[in-house]
Design a protein around this motif. Structure first.
Motif, PDB file in Angstrom:
ATOM      1  N   GLU A  78       0.815  -1.203   0.000  1.00 53.22           N
ATOM      2  CA  GLU A  78       0.000   0.000   0.000  1.00 53.22           C
ATOM      3  C   GLU A  78       0.858   1.266   0.000  1.00 53.22           C
ATOM      4  O   GLU A  78       0.342   2.370  -0.122  1.00 53.22           O
ATOM      5  N   VAL A  79       2.162   1.122   0.176  1.00 50.95           N
ATOM      6  CA  VAL A  79       3.045   2.265   0.348  1.00 50.95           C
ATOM      7  C   VAL A  79       3.873   2.472  -0.916  1.00 50.95           C
ATOM      8  O   VAL A  79       4.092   1.552  -1.690  1.00 50.95           O
ATOM      9  N   THR A  80       4.346   3.693  -1.122  1.00 51.26           N
ATOM     10  CA  THR A  80       5.110   4.025  -2.316  1.00 51.26           C
ATOM     11  C   THR A  80       6.457   3.311  -2.336  1.00 51.26           C
ATOM     12  O   THR A  80       6.936   2.826  -1.312  1.00 51.26           O
ATOM     13  N   PRO A  81       7.126   3.252  -3.493  1.00 51.31           N
ATOM     14  CA  PRO A  81       8.403   2.543  -3.625  1.00 51.31           C
ATOM     15  C   PRO A  81       9.538   3.097  -2.780  1.00 51.31           C
ATOM     16  O   PRO A  81      10.600   2.500  -2.730  1.00 51.31           O
ATOM     17  N   ALA A  82       9.346   4.229  -2.112  1.00 48.36           N
ATOM     18  CA  ALA A  82      10.436   4.790  -1.309  1.00 48.36           C
ATOM     19  C   ALA A  82      10.834   3.862  -0.173  1.00 48.36           C
ATOM     20  O   ALA A  82      11.923   3.964   0.365  1.00 48.36           O
ATOM     21  N   GLN A  83       9.946   2.931   0.189  1.00 48.83           N
ATOM     22  CA  GLN A  83      10.230   2.034   1.301  1.00 48.83           C
ATOM     23  C   GLN A  83      10.521   0.607   0.827  1.00 48.83           C
ATOM     24  O   GLN A  83      10.236  -0.356   1.539  1.00 48.83           O
ATOM     25  N   LYS A 117       2.199   9.682   5.391  1.00 53.73           N
ATOM     26  CA  LYS A 117       3.286  10.198   6.234  1.00 53.73           C
ATOM     27  C   LYS A 117       4.546   9.349   6.080  1.00 53.73           C
ATOM     28  O   LYS A 117       5.661   9.876   5.940  1.00 53.73           O
ATOM     29  N   ILE A 118       4.376   8.029   6.112  1.00 57.68           N
ATOM     30  CA  ILE A 118       5.522   7.121   6.003  1.00 57.68           C
ATOM     31  C   ILE A 118       6.197   7.254   4.650  1.00 57.68           C
ATOM     32  O   ILE A 118       7.416   7.103   4.522  1.00 57.68           O
ATOM     33  N   ALA A 119       5.409   7.555   3.617  1.00 59.75           N
ATOM     34  CA  ALA A 119       5.965   7.659   2.264  1.00 59.75           C
ATOM     35  C   ALA A 119       6.974   8.787   2.139  1.00 59.75           C
ATOM     36  O   ALA A 119       7.768   8.814   1.200  1.00 59.75           O
ATOM     37  N   LYS A 120       6.957   9.721   3.069  1.00 57.85           N
ATOM     38  CA  LYS A 120       7.847  10.873   2.999  1.00 57.85           C
ATOM     39  C   LYS A 120       9.175  10.658   3.721  1.00 57.85           C
ATOM     40  O   LYS A 120      10.042  11.527   3.708  1.00 57.85           O
ATOM     41  N   VAL A 121       9.309   9.508   4.385  1.00 56.29           N
ATOM     42  CA  VAL A 121      10.557   9.227   5.102  1.00 56.29           C
ATOM     43  C   VAL A 121      11.066   7.849   4.722  1.00 56.29           C
ATOM     44  O   VAL A 121      10.330   7.011   4.215  1.00 56.29           O
ATOM     45  N   ASP A 122      12.335   7.619   4.967  1.00 55.81           N
ATOM     46  CA  ASP A 122      12.906   6.292   4.803  1.00 55.81           C
ATOM     47  C   ASP A 122      12.404   5.421   5.947  1.00 55.81           C
ATOM     48  O   ASP A 122      12.377   5.852   7.102  1.00 55.81           O
ATOM     49  N   LEU A 134       3.261   8.647  13.026  1.00 56.38           N
ATOM     50  CA  LEU A 134       2.055   8.090  13.633  1.00 56.38           C
ATOM     51  C   LEU A 134       1.243   9.160  14.357  1.00 56.38           C
ATOM     52  O   LEU A 134       0.017   9.224  14.222  1.00 56.38           O
ATOM     53  N   VAL A 135       1.924  10.001  15.123  1.00 58.70           N
ATOM     54  CA  VAL A 135       1.221  11.079  15.837  1.00 58.70           C
ATOM     55  C   VAL A 135       0.528  12.000  14.842  1.00 58.70           C
ATOM     56  O   VAL A 135      -0.648  12.368  15.017  1.00 58.70           O
ATOM     57  N   ASP A 136       1.235  12.366  13.779  1.00 57.22           N
ATOM     58  CA  ASP A 136       0.653  13.262  12.776  1.00 57.22           C
ATOM     59  C   ASP A 136      -0.535  12.609  12.073  1.00 57.22           C
ATOM     60  O   ASP A 136      -1.533  13.273  11.765  1.00 57.22           O
ATOM     61  N   ALA A 137      -0.424  11.311  11.789  1.00 59.80           N
ATOM     62  CA  ALA A 137      -1.515  10.609  11.110  1.00 59.80           C
ATOM     63  C   ALA A 137      -2.747  10.529  12.001  1.00 59.80           C
ATOM     64  O   ALA A 137      -3.883  10.698  11.529  1.00 59.80           O
ATOM     65  N   TYR A 138      -2.551  10.282  13.283  1.00 63.78           N
ATOM     66  CA  TYR A 138      -3.680  10.254  14.221  1.00 63.78           C
ATOM     67  C   TYR A 138      -4.341  11.626  14.287  1.00 63.78           C
ATOM     68  O   TYR A 138      -5.575  11.737  14.248  1.00 63.78           O
ATOM     69  N   SER A 139      -3.533  12.669  14.388  1.00 65.82           N
ATOM     70  CA  SER A 139      -4.066  14.023  14.481  1.00 65.82           C
ATOM     71  C   SER A 139      -4.844  14.404  13.219  1.00 65.82           C
ATOM     72  O   SER A 139      -5.942  14.979  13.289  1.00 65.82           O
ATOM     73  N   SER A 164      -3.628   0.619  17.240  1.00 66.06           N
ATOM     74  CA  SER A 164      -3.040   0.172  15.974  1.00 66.06           C
ATOM     75  C   SER A 164      -1.623  -0.315  16.213  1.00 66.06           C
ATOM     76  O   SER A 164      -0.929   0.163  17.114  1.00 66.06           O
ATOM     77  N   VAL A 165      -1.214  -1.265  15.382  1.00 66.72           N
ATOM     78  CA  VAL A 165       0.154  -1.775  15.432  1.00 66.72           C
ATOM     79  C   VAL A 165       0.727  -1.716  14.021  1.00 66.72           C
ATOM     80  O   VAL A 165       0.170  -2.320  13.092  1.00 66.72           O
ATOM     81  N   LEU A 166       1.793  -0.965  13.859  1.00 68.52           N
ATOM     82  CA  LEU A 166       2.530  -0.898  12.602  1.00 68.52           C
ATOM     83  C   LEU A 166       3.837  -1.655  12.788  1.00 68.52           C
ATOM     84  O   LEU A 166       4.610  -1.334  13.698  1.00 68.52           O
ATOM     85  N   VAL A 167       4.070  -2.662  11.954  1.00 67.47           N
ATOM     86  CA  VAL A 167       5.289  -3.460  12.055  1.00 67.47           C
ATOM     87  C   VAL A 167       6.178  -3.148  10.866  1.00 67.47           C
ATOM     88  O   VAL A 167       5.753  -3.269   9.709  1.00 67.47           O
ATOM     89  N   ILE A 168       7.394  -2.716  11.132  1.00 69.85           N
ATOM     90  CA  ILE A 168       8.383  -2.417  10.100  1.00 69.85           C
ATOM     91  C   ILE A 168       9.557  -3.365  10.300  1.00 69.85           C
ATOM     92  O   ILE A 168      10.286  -3.274  11.294  1.00 69.85           O
TER      93      ILE A 168
END
Length: 347
Positions: A78-83, A117-122, A134-139, A164-168
């Motif tokens: 679901e996320v862009t190729p940056a990750q 939000k995650i797509a903008k960072v490594d 995560l904080v920004d996405a919740y807000s 929510s649980v995000l596993v990286i």
């Protein structure tokens, strides 16, 4: 191993041009696709832990179901190729109150906002950067719902807790609002089970929460904000935002180990029928009972498990554990909606 060790080093050092998704230094546009395919293949080989989510819902004695949930075992797609160097999974449970619209909105939009939000960072950025996403996405999700709620006549009064649980890769981030819980079941060297809490309940009676509410001009009466709302953090609940009710989640970071067996995410409906220790023991007994799989239970669970044609006995026991504990929470006296999610962890 310390649960709060630093993030693991990147598993892939290929650089990606986020503007076009093309590999830096490539001479052909087609290389962008090649890079993604190579990275996808590399990820499949480098996956240390495979996660798979199962869920069960019960309406209980309520007139309607106000809970919602999301299972994305392959959140990376679901996320862009940056990750491309990361493996991601995402799981969430939302417990609505007053109505189902806040929980349904959060289930639809929170992971989309996390994705943006995650797509903008490594994905191997610092712990601080991931938590900020995560904080920004919740807000943002809360702001979006409040805008939609204000468009209705009368204004929607719905609210929702969230966990929510995000596993990286092998690191998970648990974020929560309100009183829905997440916990991790870990076996020690002797085979005994330990429970690692991943969330903190947000009760108006808790000192720091009460102080924030009072400083904002609100009050706590009978353990509730303004004598009405049972939680001090939530999505929605627009009429209580000026009283200090916020949508800022608590976030805990945990590194998975080879001894981890499963995650549990559940709304408070489950915890009204089971203590944490009793719930983990109950689930353990089912997933370790090799006699539990039979043709009848396979047929009952069929359609509730992804790739049910595999007829994997272990996976069916996880789904059976969800079904049975959700039903028994009602039998044990919980009159609330019950949503139970169990995420299996295999290495």
């Amino acid at each position: 191993m310390d649960l709060f060790d630093d993030l693991p080093p990147p598993v892939c050092n290929e650089k990606i041009d986020q503007n076009g998704g093309q590999k830096v230094g490539s001479k052909r546009q087609g290389d962008a696709v090649d890079c993604r395919e190579e990275s996808k293949s590399k990820r499949s080989k480098d996956v240390k832990y495979k996660l798979r989510g199962f869920v069960a819902e019960r309406k209980g004695e309520r007139e309607d179901m106000q809970d919602a949930h999301v299972i994305l075992d392959e959140f990376l797609s679901e996320v862009t190729p940056a990750q491309v160097s990361c493996n991601m999974s995402y799981y969430a449970v939302f417990d609505g109150h007053v109505g189902p619209r806040a929980s349904q909105f959060a289930a639809k939009h929170l992971h989309e906002n996390i994705k943006k939000k995650i797509a903008k960072v490594d994905c191997h950025q610092s712990d601080k950067e991931i938590k900020k996403c995560l904080v920004d996405a919740y807000s943002l999700t809360d702001e979006q719902f409040l805008i939609e709620a204000s468009k209705e006549t009368p204004t929607l009064r719905d609210g929702s807790t969230a966990v929510s649980v995000l596993v990286i890769d092998d690191v998970l981030y648990a974020a929560n609002l309100g009183d829905s819980k997440a916990l991790l079941c870990r076996y020690n060297q002797e085979g005994k089970t330990s429970v690692i809490p991943l969330t903190k309940d947000h009760s108006p009676s808790e000192y720091n929460e009460r102080m924030r509410i009072q400083k904002a001009g609100g009050s706590v009466k009978d353990g509730r904000v303004q004598g009405i709302l049972e939680v001090s953090r939530s999505f929605g609940d627009g009429r209580f935002k000026h009283c200090g009710v916020v949508s800022t989640p608590d976030i805990k970071r945990c590194t998975l180990t080879d001894n981890d067996r499963f995650l549990v995410l559940a709304c408070d409906g489950l915890w009204k029928g089971f203590s944490v220790d009793a719930a983990v023991k109950y689930i353990n007994n089912i997933i370790n009972d090799e006699s539990i799989i039979c043709e009848k239970e396979i047929e009952e669970n069929k359609g509730m498990i992804k790739d049910s044609a595999e007829m994997d006995p272990v996976l069916y026991r996880f789904q059976t554990a969800c079904n049975r504990i959700a039903s028994d929470a009602i039998r044990n006296g919980s009159s609330d909606n019950v949503t139970v999610m169990i995420v299996s962890i295999t290495s």
